[in-house]
Design a protein around this motif. Structure first.
Motif, PDB file in Angstrom:
ATOM      1  N   GLU A 279       0.824  -1.211   0.000  1.00  0.00           N
ATOM      2  CA  GLU A 279       0.000   0.000   0.000  1.00  0.00           C
ATOM      3  C   GLU A 279       0.854   1.255   0.000  1.00  0.00           C
ATOM      4  O   GLU A 279       0.503   2.263  -0.639  1.00  0.00           O
ATOM      5  CB  GLU A 279      -0.922  -0.012   1.229  1.00  0.00           C
ATOM      6  CG  GLU A 279      -1.980  -1.104   1.226  1.00  0.00           C
ATOM      7  CD  GLU A 279      -3.028  -0.874   0.159  1.00  0.00           C
ATOM      8  OE1 GLU A 279      -3.231   0.300  -0.233  1.00  0.00           O
ATOM      9  OE2 GLU A 279      -3.621  -1.863  -0.309  1.00  0.00           O
ATOM     10  N   THR A 280       1.980   1.204   0.685  1.00  0.00           N
ATOM     11  CA  THR A 280       2.875   2.376   0.706  1.00  0.00           C
ATOM     12  C   THR A 280       3.452   2.636  -0.673  1.00  0.00           C
ATOM     13  O   THR A 280       3.524   3.794  -1.141  1.00  0.00           O
ATOM     14  CB  THR A 280       4.006   2.149   1.717  1.00  0.00           C
ATOM     15  OG1 THR A 280       3.442   1.940   3.017  1.00  0.00           O
ATOM     16  CG2 THR A 280       4.928   3.349   1.768  1.00  0.00           C
ATOM     17  N   ARG A 281       3.864   1.580  -1.363  1.00  0.00           N
ATOM     18  CA  ARG A 281       4.396   1.760  -2.726  1.00  0.00           C
ATOM     19  C   ARG A 281       3.322   2.332  -3.659  1.00  0.00           C
ATOM     20  O   ARG A 281       3.612   3.222  -4.474  1.00  0.00           O
ATOM     21  CB  ARG A 281       4.891   0.419  -3.267  1.00  0.00           C
ATOM     22  CG  ARG A 281       6.182  -0.077  -2.612  1.00  0.00           C
ATOM     23  CD  ARG A 281       6.800  -1.204  -3.405  1.00  0.00           C
ATOM     24  NE  ARG A 281       5.899  -2.354  -3.519  1.00  0.00           N
ATOM     25  CZ  ARG A 281       5.862  -3.351  -2.641  1.00  0.00           C
ATOM     26  NH1 ARG A 281       6.675  -3.328  -1.572  1.00  0.00           N
ATOM     27  NH2 ARG A 281       5.037  -4.356  -2.809  1.00  0.00           N
ATOM     28  N   GLN A 282       2.094   1.811  -3.503  1.00  0.00           N
ATOM     29  CA  GLN A 282       1.017   2.338  -4.347  1.00  0.00           C
ATOM     30  C   GLN A 282       0.725   3.801  -4.025  1.00  0.00           C
ATOM     31  O   GLN A 282       0.463   4.609  -4.939  1.00  0.00           O
ATOM     32  CB  GLN A 282      -0.232   1.480  -4.169  1.00  0.00           C
ATOM     33  CG  GLN A 282      -0.096   0.073  -4.733  1.00  0.00           C
ATOM     34  CD  GLN A 282      -1.316  -0.771  -4.490  1.00  0.00           C
ATOM     35  OE1 GLN A 282      -2.280  -0.317  -3.854  1.00  0.00           O
ATOM     36  NE2 GLN A 282      -1.301  -2.008  -5.001  1.00  0.00           N
ATOM     37  N   ALA A 283       0.752   4.143  -2.707  1.00  0.00           N
ATOM     38  CA  ALA A 283       0.498   5.538  -2.327  1.00  0.00           C
ATOM     39  C   ALA A 283       1.577   6.462  -2.878  1.00  0.00           C
ATOM     40  O   ALA A 283       1.278   7.568  -3.387  1.00  0.00           O
ATOM     41  CB  ALA A 283       0.420   5.651  -0.807  1.00  0.00           C
ATOM     42  N   MET A 284       2.850   6.026  -2.785  1.00  0.00           N
ATOM     43  CA  MET A 284       3.939   6.855  -3.312  1.00  0.00           C
ATOM     44  C   MET A 284       3.839   6.969  -4.832  1.00  0.00           C
ATOM     45  O   MET A 284       4.069   8.059  -5.408  1.00  0.00           O
ATOM     46  CB  MET A 284       5.280   6.260  -2.907  1.00  0.00           C
ATOM     47  CG  MET A 284       5.534   6.251  -1.407  1.00  0.00           C
ATOM     48  SD  MET A 284       5.561   7.910  -0.690  1.00  0.00           S
ATOM     49  CE  MET A 284       7.067   8.563  -1.389  1.00  0.00           C
ATOM     50  N   GLU A 285       3.464   5.885  -5.504  1.00  0.00           N
ATOM     51  CA  GLU A 285       3.321   5.941  -6.961  1.00  0.00           C
ATOM     52  C   GLU A 285       2.178   6.866  -7.355  1.00  0.00           C
ATOM     53  O   GLU A 285       2.286   7.645  -8.314  1.00  0.00           O
ATOM     54  CB  GLU A 285       3.081   4.522  -7.488  1.00  0.00           C
ATOM     55  CG  GLU A 285       3.076   4.418  -8.990  1.00  0.00           C
ATOM     56  CD  GLU A 285       4.422   4.784  -9.603  1.00  0.00           C
ATOM     57  OE1 GLU A 285       4.447   5.250 -10.757  1.00  0.00           O
ATOM     58  OE2 GLU A 285       5.453   4.589  -8.920  1.00  0.00           O
ATOM     59  N   GLU A 286       1.079   6.806  -6.607  1.00  0.00           N
ATOM     60  CA  GLU A 286      -0.054   7.689  -6.871  1.00  0.00           C
ATOM     61  C   GLU A 286       0.331   9.147  -6.649  1.00  0.00           C
ATOM     62  O   GLU A 286      -0.082  10.040  -7.414  1.00  0.00           O
ATOM     63  CB  GLU A 286      -1.217   7.282  -5.971  1.00  0.00           C
ATOM     64  CG  GLU A 286      -2.503   8.051  -6.250  1.00  0.00           C
ATOM     65  CD  GLU A 286      -3.621   7.576  -5.372  1.00  0.00           C
ATOM     66  OE1 GLU A 286      -3.880   8.242  -4.347  1.00  0.00           O
ATOM     67  OE2 GLU A 286      -4.221   6.532  -5.690  1.00  0.00           O
ATOM     68  N   SER A 287       1.143   9.392  -5.600  1.00  0.00           N
ATOM     69  CA  SER A 287       1.597  10.756  -5.344  1.00  0.00           C
ATOM     70  C   SER A 287       2.471  11.258  -6.487  1.00  0.00           C
ATOM     71  O   SER A 287       2.380  12.443  -6.885  1.00  0.00           O
ATOM     72  CB  SER A 287       2.373  10.808  -4.028  1.00  0.00           C
ATOM     73  OG  SER A 287       1.538  10.493  -2.946  1.00  0.00           O
ATOM     74  N   ARG A 288       3.298  10.425  -7.043  1.00  0.00           N
ATOM     75  CA  ARG A 288       4.140  10.846  -8.179  1.00  0.00           C
ATOM     76  C   ARG A 288       3.268  11.169  -9.393  1.00  0.00           C
ATOM     77  O   ARG A 288       3.543  12.135 -10.138  1.00  0.00           O
ATOM     78  CB  ARG A 288       5.129   9.736  -8.522  1.00  0.00           C
ATOM     79  CG  ARG A 288       6.191   9.509  -7.457  1.00  0.00           C
ATOM     80  CD  ARG A 288       7.248   8.526  -7.946  1.00  0.00           C
ATOM     81  NE  ARG A 288       8.194   8.200  -6.899  1.00  0.00           N
ATOM     82  CZ  ARG A 288       8.112   7.149  -6.113  1.00  0.00           C
ATOM     83  NH1 ARG A 288       7.080   6.302  -6.255  1.00  0.00           N
ATOM     84  NH2 ARG A 288       9.006   6.936  -5.171  1.00  0.00           N
ATOM     85  N   ILE A 289       2.228  10.346  -9.591  1.00  0.00           N
ATOM     86  CA  ILE A 289       1.333  10.622 -10.722  1.00  0.00           C
ATOM     87  C   ILE A 289       0.623  11.952 -10.533  1.00  0.00           C
ATOM     88  O   ILE A 289       0.503  12.775 -11.481  1.00  0.00           O
ATOM     89  CB  ILE A 289       0.324   9.471 -10.869  1.00  0.00           C
ATOM     90  CG1 ILE A 289       1.042   8.186 -11.283  1.00  0.00           C
ATOM     91  CG2 ILE A 289      -0.762   9.823 -11.893  1.00  0.00           C
ATOM     92  CD1 ILE A 289       0.164   6.962 -11.276  1.00  0.00           C
TER      93      ILE A 289
END
Length: 485
Positions: free
Chosen positions: A38-48
C-alpha cells in the motif's frame, strides 16, 4: 504429579508458545507485506498526481512570472475532484496551506494559518525536499491512512504536495487474522491435548508396568516380572529390571536357605549338646549323691569321660570349620607321595581294618594340612560305615582335568535321598551308630568347606548295602606319570 501429566503439561505449553509465536509472526508478516504494498502504491499515486499538477501548471498563461496561490488552489481542486476519493493538501514554501481536501485534518483544529494535529502525528514537511520523499502511517479515529509528502515545482514555485490513502482494510484484515488464528490455536491446543494425553499414556506404559512390578516385589512377590511392551530404551530397561529381579530372587532364595541352614545348625547343635550333657549331668549327680560300688562308679565315670570326649571332638571340628572359613590359605606344591605316606603311617597301627592305598605319583597345588584333614575324615567315615576288618580303598590317579582322590568302602552305604544332606553340619544318616563312635556329623561339613576353598567339591556315589565311594579333584602340575606307589 505423574510423569505422563508432566509430559502432557510441558508439551501443551510448548505447543501454545509455538503456535503463539508462529501465528504472531505469520499475521504480522502478511500485514507488513500489505502495508509495504500500500505504501508503494500511495507513493506511486503521489508521483502521478505531482506529474499531473506540474503538467497543469505549465499550461498556465505566461503573463505570470510566479504561479499565484489561487491558480495553485484551482489546479489542486481539479485534481482532488477528478473522480477519485483522494485527499490532497498543498502548501507553499513556508508551509502555509494553499488548498486542502475536506476531511484531510478531520481530527485537527486550525490556529491561524497552521494546523495542530494529534500528538501521534508529525509534520512531514521538515523531512521532505527535492531529493527525499516522506510518508507516515497515521490513525484517525477508527481509520488508518498512509500520508505521503513530496516536492512539486511550477513556475519558480517549490510546493509541498501531500496525499492521504485509506488503508483501514489492511488493519482490519490483521485484526481478523489474529482473531482467526487465536481460535485455530485454541482448537489445535484442545485437539493436541487429547492426542498428547493418549501418546504420553502410551509412552509411559512401560514405566507404569515397572512401577507395578516394583510395588509387587516390595510386597514380597519376588517371582513377579514386568511385562515388556516395547523394543526401545524403556523395553531394554524392562529386560534389565527382570534380569535384576531374577538375580535378586536367587539371592533371596540363597539367603533363605542359608538362614534355614543356620537355624537347623543351631537346633542340631543344641540337640547334640543336650544329649551328652544330659548323660554327663546324670552320671555326675549319681556319683555325688549316693555311694555306689566300684563297678557302677567306673561305669558312670566312663560314661562321663566318653561323652566329654565326644563334646571335645565336636568343639574341635566346629573350630576347624570356623577357622577354615575365615583364614587365608596359601597353596603350595604338594607331592602325592607325602600325602599317602602320611596316611599309611597314621592308620598302620589299626588292627581292625584293612586299608589299601594305590596311587599314581604326581604333584598338586594345595594346602597340605587341610588336604590331609579331608582324606583322614573320609577314611574315618569309611571305617565307621564298614564292619570290623572291612576293606577301605584309597586311590589316587591323574586325569586330564587334574588329580583325583578316591576313598571307597564296602559298608552300609547311604540312601540316595540322604546323599545331598550329609555335608551339612550335624547331619548323620545313622545317628545312633555315629554317636556310638563319637561322631557328631561335622567331618563331611569340614571336608566340603576345605574343598570349596580349593575350588573343588565332594562327589558321592553310594548304594545301600554295597558301600560308598567319595572322591574329589585337585589341579596338578602336569608332571609325567610314574609308577604306582
Amino acid at each position: 504429579m505423574k510423569f505422563s501429566l508432566k509430559l502432557l503439561f510441558w508439551t501443551v505449553i510448548i505447543m501454545a508458545l509455538a503456535f503463539g509465536f508462529s501465528g504472531f509472526y505469520f499475521v504480522n508478516y502478511v500485514f507488513e507485506t500489505s502495508i509495504a504494498r500500500e505504501t508503494r502504491q500511495a507513493m506511486e499515486e503521489s508521483r502521478i498526481l505531482r506529474f499531473a499538477f506540474e503538467t497543469a501548471a505549465l499550461s498556465v498563461p505566461v503573463q505570470y512570472d510566479l504561479l499565484p496561490d489561487h491558480t495553485i488552489e484551482q489546479i489542486t481542486y481539479n485534481l482532488a475532484n477528478g473522480g477519485s476519493s483522494r485527499l490532497l493538501r498543498i502548501c507553499d514554501e513556508a508551509g502555509q496551506v494553499i488548498y486542502e481536501s475536506d476531511g484531510f485534518w478531520e481530527d485537527g483544529q486550525k490556529e491561524g494559518a497552521k494546523w495542530v494535529t494529534d500528538a501521534e502525528e508529525e509534520s512531514l514537511l521538515p523531512w521532505t525536499d527535492e531529493s527525499h520523499n516522506s510518508y507516515q502511517v497515521v490513525k484517525r479515529g477508527e481509520h488508518y491512512y498512509i500520508r505521503t509528502c513530496m516536492m512539486a515545482g511550477a513556475l519558480n514555485r517549490s510546493l509541498y504536495l501531500e496525499t492521504m490513502r485509506d488503508v483501514s482494510e489492511v488493519f482490519r484484515e490483521r485484526k481478523l487474522g489474529f482473531t482467526v488464528y487465536r481460535r485455530v490455536t485454541v482448537l489445535m491446543l484442545l485437539l493436541g491435548t487429547f492426542a498428547m494425553h493418549g501418546i504420553s499414556s502410551w509412552l509411559t506404559r512401560p514405566i507404569r508396568l515397572l512401577t507395578r512390578a516394583t510395588k509387587r516385589m516390595a510386597e514380597g512377590e519376588y517371582g513377579y516380572r514386568a511385562r515388556q511392551v516395547s523394543q526401545d530404551e524403556l523395553g531394554q530397561l524392562t529386560m534389565d529390571f527382570n534380569r535384576m529381579a531374577n538375580t535378586l530372587e536367587e539371592n533371596i532364595g540363597k539367603l533363605e536357605e542359608e538362614l534355614k541352614s543356620r537355624e537347623d545348625f543351631v537346633a542340631a547343635f543344641a540337640h547334640e549338646l543336650k544329649t551328652p550333657l544330659t548323660a554327663i549331668i546324670g552320671y555326675a549327680d549319681m556319683l555325688r549323691s549316693r555311694k555306689m560300688d566300684e563297678e557302677k562308679s567306673f561305669m558312670s565315670a566312663n560314661y562321663i569321660y566318653t561323652e566329654g570326649k565326644r563334646l571335645e571332638a565336636m568343639s574341635f571340628r566346629l573350630l576347624d570349620i570356623i577357622v577354615t572359613k575365615r583364614s587365608e590359605v596359601k597353596f603350595q606344591r604338594v607331592t602325592i607321595d607325602s600325602l599317602m605316606q602320611y596316611l599309611y603311617e597314621m592308620y598302620a597301627a589299626e588292627s581292625q581294618m584293612h586299608l589299601q592305598i594305590d596311587y599314581e605319583k604326581g604333584v598338586v597345588r594345595a594346602e597340605p594340612n587341610l588336604i590331609k584333614s579331608v582324606l583322614m575324615n573320609l577314611i574315618d567315615n569309611a571305617l565307621k560305615a564298614s564292619l570290623p576288618g572291612g576293606l577301605v580303598r584309597v586311590r589316587g590317579c591323574r586325569l586330564r582335568e587334574g588329580y583325583q582322590f578316591t576313598v571307597r568302602d564296602y559298608g552300609i552305604g547311604i540312601p540316595k535321598d540322604e546323599q545331598k544332606k550329609i555335608t551339612k553340619a550335624f547331619y548323620m544318616v545313622d545317628k545312633s551308630r555315629s554317636r556310638s563312635r563319637n561322631g557328631a556329623g561335622l567331618g563331611l561339613a569340614l571336608c566340603a568347606e576345605i574343598l570349596e576353598i580349593h575350588g573343588s567339591r565332594l562327589e558321592i556315589e553310594s548304594e545301600p548295602g554295597e558301600g560308598t565311594c567319595m572322591s574329589f579333584l585337585l589341579p596338578d602340575d602336569k608332571e609325567e606319570r610314574s609308577g604306582a606307589g
